[in-house]
Design a protein around this motif. Sequence first.
Motif, PDB file in Angstrom:
ATOM      1  N   ALA A  18       0.820  -1.212   0.000  1.00 27.32           N
ATOM      2  CA  ALA A  18       0.000   0.000   0.000  1.00 27.32           C
ATOM      3  C   ALA A  18       0.852   1.259   0.000  1.00 27.32           C
ATOM      4  CB  ALA A  18      -0.939  -0.011   1.198  1.00 27.32           C
ATOM      5  N   ASP A  19       2.101   1.150   0.512  1.00 27.62           N
ATOM      6  CA  ASP A  19       2.998   2.304   0.546  1.00 27.62           C
ATOM      7  C   ASP A  19       3.794   2.461  -0.749  1.00 27.62           C
ATOM      8  OD1 ASP A  19       4.633   0.099   0.759  1.00 27.62           O
ATOM      9  OD2 ASP A  19       5.670   0.765   2.580  1.00 27.62           O
ATOM     10  N   GLY A  20       3.523   1.606  -1.726  1.00 31.92           N
ATOM     11  CA  GLY A  20       4.213   1.705  -3.005  1.00 31.92           C
ATOM     12  C   GLY A  20       5.576   1.051  -3.039  1.00 31.92           C
ATOM     13  N   ARG A  21       5.974   0.418  -1.951  1.00 29.69           N
ATOM     14  CA  ARG A  21       7.273  -0.252  -1.905  1.00 29.69           C
ATOM     15  C   ARG A  21       7.130  -1.709  -2.352  1.00 29.69           C
ATOM     16  NH1 ARG A  21      10.674   2.934   1.383  1.00 29.69           N
ATOM     17  NH2 ARG A  21      12.099   1.190   1.721  1.00 29.69           N
ATOM     18  N   LEU A  22       8.245  -2.279  -2.821  1.00 29.92           N
ATOM     19  CA  LEU A  22       8.219  -3.683  -3.207  1.00 29.92           C
ATOM     20  C   LEU A  22       7.949  -4.561  -1.997  1.00 29.92           C
ATOM     21  CD1 LEU A  22      11.165  -4.105  -5.763  1.00 29.92           C
ATOM     22  CD2 LEU A  22       8.722  -3.875  -6.232  1.00 29.92           C
ATOM     23  N   GLY A  23       7.102  -5.563  -2.182  1.00 30.35           N
ATOM     24  CA  GLY A  23       6.790  -6.481  -1.103  1.00 30.35           C
ATOM     25  C   GLY A  23       7.625  -7.753  -1.179  1.00 30.35           C
ATOM     26  N   THR A  24       7.084  -8.830  -0.691  1.00 30.48           N
ATOM     27  CA  THR A  24       7.761 -10.126  -0.688  1.00 30.48           C
ATOM     28  C   THR A  24       7.540 -10.831  -2.018  1.00 30.48           C
ATOM     29  OG1 THR A  24       7.433 -10.319   1.691  1.00 30.48           O
ATOM     30  CG2 THR A  24       7.945 -12.347   0.483  1.00 30.48           C
ATOM     31  N   PRO A  25       8.588 -11.371  -2.638  1.00 30.83           N
ATOM     32  CA  PRO A  25       8.403 -12.093  -3.904  1.00 30.83           C
ATOM     33  C   PRO A  25       7.440 -13.262  -3.746  1.00 30.83           C
ATOM     34  CG  PRO A  25      10.730 -11.618  -3.559  1.00 30.83           C
ATOM     35  CD  PRO A  25      10.022 -11.249  -2.279  1.00 30.83           C
ATOM     36  N   THR A  26       6.668 -13.498  -4.776  1.00 29.24           N
ATOM     37  CA  THR A  26       5.745 -14.638  -4.807  1.00 29.24           C
ATOM     38  C   THR A  26       6.500 -15.881  -5.298  1.00 29.24           C
ATOM     39  OG1 THR A  26       5.106 -14.327  -7.124  1.00 29.24           O
ATOM     40  CG2 THR A  26       3.917 -13.019  -5.463  1.00 29.24           C
ATOM     41  N   GLY A  27       5.785 -16.970  -5.443  1.00 31.14           N
ATOM     42  CA  GLY A  27       6.380 -18.190  -5.981  1.00 31.14           C
ATOM     43  C   GLY A  27       6.243 -18.315  -7.481  1.00 31.14           C
ATOM     44  N   PHE A  28       5.898 -17.213  -8.157  1.00 31.15           N
ATOM     45  CA  PHE A  28       5.609 -17.290  -9.595  1.00 31.15           C
ATOM     46  C   PHE A  28       6.795 -17.827 -10.391  1.00 31.15           C
ATOM     47  CE2 PHE A  28       5.438 -15.793 -13.920  1.00 31.15           C
ATOM     48  CZ  PHE A  28       4.106 -15.929 -14.282  1.00 31.15           C
ATOM     49  N   VAL A  29       7.984 -17.280 -10.168  1.00 31.67           N
ATOM     50  CA  VAL A  29       9.148 -17.697 -10.959  1.00 31.67           C
ATOM     51  C   VAL A  29       9.453 -19.176 -10.727  1.00 31.67           C
ATOM     52  CG1 VAL A  29      11.616 -17.347 -11.356  1.00 31.67           C
ATOM     53  CG2 VAL A  29      10.123 -15.368 -11.041  1.00 31.67           C
ATOM     54  N   ALA A  30       9.420 -19.605  -9.472  1.00 30.45           N
ATOM     55  CA  ALA A  30       9.683 -21.014  -9.169  1.00 30.45           C
ATOM     56  C   ALA A  30       8.645 -21.918  -9.820  1.00 30.45           C
ATOM     57  CB  ALA A  30       9.711 -21.231  -7.655  1.00 30.45           C
ATOM     58  N   ASP A  31       7.375 -21.509  -9.784  1.00 37.05           N
ATOM     59  CA  ASP A  31       6.322 -22.318 -10.400  1.00 37.05           C
ATOM     60  C   ASP A  31       6.491 -22.391 -11.912  1.00 37.05           C
ATOM     61  OD1 ASP A  31       5.161 -22.793  -7.930  1.00 37.05           O
ATOM     62  OD2 ASP A  31       3.648 -21.212  -8.141  1.00 37.05           O
ATOM     63  N   ALA A  32       6.848 -21.254 -12.516  1.00 36.93           N
ATOM     64  CA  ALA A  32       7.050 -21.236 -13.965  1.00 36.93           C
ATOM     65  C   ALA A  32       8.231 -22.116 -14.359  1.00 36.93           C
ATOM     66  CB  ALA A  32       7.261 -19.806 -14.449  1.00 36.93           C
ATOM     67  N   HIS A  33       9.326 -22.001 -13.619  1.00 31.82           N
ATOM     68  CA  HIS A  33      10.494 -22.831 -13.910  1.00 31.82           C
ATOM     69  C   HIS A  33      10.184 -24.310 -13.711  1.00 31.82           C
ATOM     70  CE1 HIS A  33      13.624 -19.356 -13.359  1.00 31.82           C
ATOM     71  NE2 HIS A  33      12.979 -19.302 -14.521  1.00 31.82           N
ATOM     72  N   ALA A  34       9.405 -24.632 -12.698  1.00 33.44           N
ATOM     73  CA  ALA A  34       9.028 -26.032 -12.465  1.00 33.44           C
ATOM     74  C   ALA A  34       8.213 -26.581 -13.627  1.00 33.44           C
ATOM     75  CB  ALA A  34       8.246 -26.151 -11.163  1.00 33.44           C
ATOM     76  N   ALA A  35       7.479 -25.698 -14.299  1.00 30.05           N
ATOM     77  CA  ALA A  35       6.692 -26.104 -15.468  1.00 30.05           C
ATOM     78  C   ALA A  35       7.529 -26.117 -16.739  1.00 30.05           C
ATOM     79  CB  ALA A  35       5.503 -25.162 -15.639  1.00 30.05           C
ATOM     80  N   GLY A  36       8.803 -25.669 -16.642  1.00 29.46           N
ATOM     81  CA  GLY A  36       9.673 -25.640 -17.811  1.00 29.46           C
ATOM     82  C   GLY A  36       9.585 -24.375 -18.626  1.00 29.46           C
ATOM     83  N   LEU A  37       9.060 -23.310 -18.021  1.00 28.47           N
ATOM     84  CA  LEU A  37       8.867 -22.042 -18.728  1.00 28.47           C
ATOM     85  C   LEU A  37       9.927 -21.020 -18.348  1.00 28.47           C
ATOM     86  CD1 LEU A  37       5.032 -21.735 -18.094  1.00 28.47           C
ATOM     87  CD2 LEU A  37       6.081 -22.136 -20.335  1.00 28.47           C
ATOM     88  N   GLU A  38      10.382 -20.232 -19.319  1.00 28.09           N
ATOM     89  CA  GLU A  38      11.201 -19.058 -19.011  1.00 28.09           C
ATOM     90  C   GLU A  38      10.288 -17.914 -18.587  1.00 28.09           C
ATOM     91  OE1 GLU A  38      14.228 -17.767 -21.640  1.00 28.09           O
ATOM     92  OE2 GLU A  38      15.346 -19.646 -21.468  1.00 28.09           O
ATOM     93  N   VAL A  39      10.867 -16.930 -17.881  1.00 24.10           N
ATOM     94  CA  VAL A  39      10.087 -15.823 -17.327  1.00 24.10           C
ATOM     95  C   VAL A  39      10.720 -14.502 -17.749  1.00 24.10           C
ATOM     96  CG1 VAL A  39       9.168 -14.768 -15.229  1.00 24.10           C
ATOM     97  CG2 VAL A  39       9.458 -17.258 -15.344  1.00 24.10           C
ATOM     98  N   HIS A  40       9.943 -13.679 -18.483  1.00 23.35           N
ATOM     99  CA  HIS A  40      10.419 -12.377 -18.968  1.00 23.35           C
ATOM    100  C   HIS A  40       9.414 -11.300 -18.538  1.00 23.35           C
ATOM    101  CE1 HIS A  40      12.205 -14.787 -22.645  1.00 23.35           C
ATOM    102  NE2 HIS A  40      12.851 -15.026 -21.514  1.00 23.35           N
ATOM    103  N   PRO A  41       9.553 -10.712 -17.350  1.00 22.09           N
ATOM    104  CA  PRO A  41       8.570  -9.738 -16.871  1.00 22.09           C
ATOM    105  C   PRO A  41       8.662  -8.389 -17.579  1.00 22.09           C
ATOM    106  CG  PRO A  41      10.391  -9.926 -15.323  1.00 22.09           C
ATOM    107  CD  PRO A  41      10.599 -10.997 -16.346  1.00 22.09           C
TER     108      PRO A  41
END
Length: 356
Positions: free
Chosen positions: A275-298
């Motif tokens: 809510a303060d506009g600062r970065l929060g805690t990373p999610t598990g998105f990258v790990a989940d994508a890599h586990a599925a065999g996908l590259e991640v380009h945000p």
Amino acid sequence: MMRLAVLPLMVLLMAAAPPKPAPPPAPPPAPPIIIAHRGASAERPEHTLAAYERAIEQGADYIEPDLVPTKDHQLVARHENEIGGTTDVADHPEFASRKTTKTIDGQAMTGWFTEDFTLAELKTLRARERLPQLRPANAAFDGQYAIPTLAEVIALAKAASARTGRTIGIYPETKHPSYFKGLGLAVEPVLLAELAKAGWTTAAAPVFIQSFEVDNLKALKGQTGVRLIQLMGASGTSGDGHDYAEMATAAGLKAVAAYAFGVGPEKALIIPRGADGRLGTPTGFVADAHAAGLEVHPWTFRPENFFLPTEFKRGEDPKAIGDGEAEIRAYLATGIDGLFSDSTAMAARALAQPGK
């Protein structure tokens, strides 16, 4: 007696055999790729050959043309098919009657649209900076550059590769594919034909095709060997009705892996802001994508304070340059495989010092 004599001999031979050499070390992982988002759009009007050239000079691995069709079914590089904000079309009285309102992917838009112009007509227009309030220096280039075709972008990438000795690829986005297919101006056949002319038809080609829609990527899977990227927002649905929140789950990413090489998520799917506009805690998105065999380009990293998390702003002026490199480093720490950036130079500096 024979068996007793043979056994010590075998032991001696085994003891004398040289040890097997250790396997060679695994090659280091490739560094994340830099995708020049619409070119070096923090320094030049977006989707112009000048913006692409500037990005290549600064070290881009891929240049990104968003593709929309013309009335005569040619593909040009524009962020949207509505071009009132990125060209001088409003200054051309001969085109005044073509201003109209259309509904595209459920959103009403008023202006001038590429599908109502032939390529020859579009070539009479000149590009303008889309964000002059935030990027006033870019506005100094207004009126200097034409709208490039996909063929011209490919030619630029090939020429730059020959000149620099490093491979410069393209990362085209199919814009509003369902909408244009409904008009009889499908983007995909023309895109694949141009890629074939360039000799780019396999996964080894320096090309990624991206889309926010799903069904056109699934269709492309059977039509080309070029790598495909599923784009996704942090919320909402695609133009063909697929929910991004479901797509971003571990199960959803496994489904995406059936037809795509990688994913292009909005940054908040990887590190949300508080809510303060600062970065929060990373999610598990990258790990989940890599586990599925996908590259991640945000997407998308931009240098101005206006776009940056609170902790990386510098001063109060929204158009001032903040510490975008620090933001990129925070995302590099999550294990991403590439990134879209308006500033290739900023991304290159962050990659040069990822742990700073």
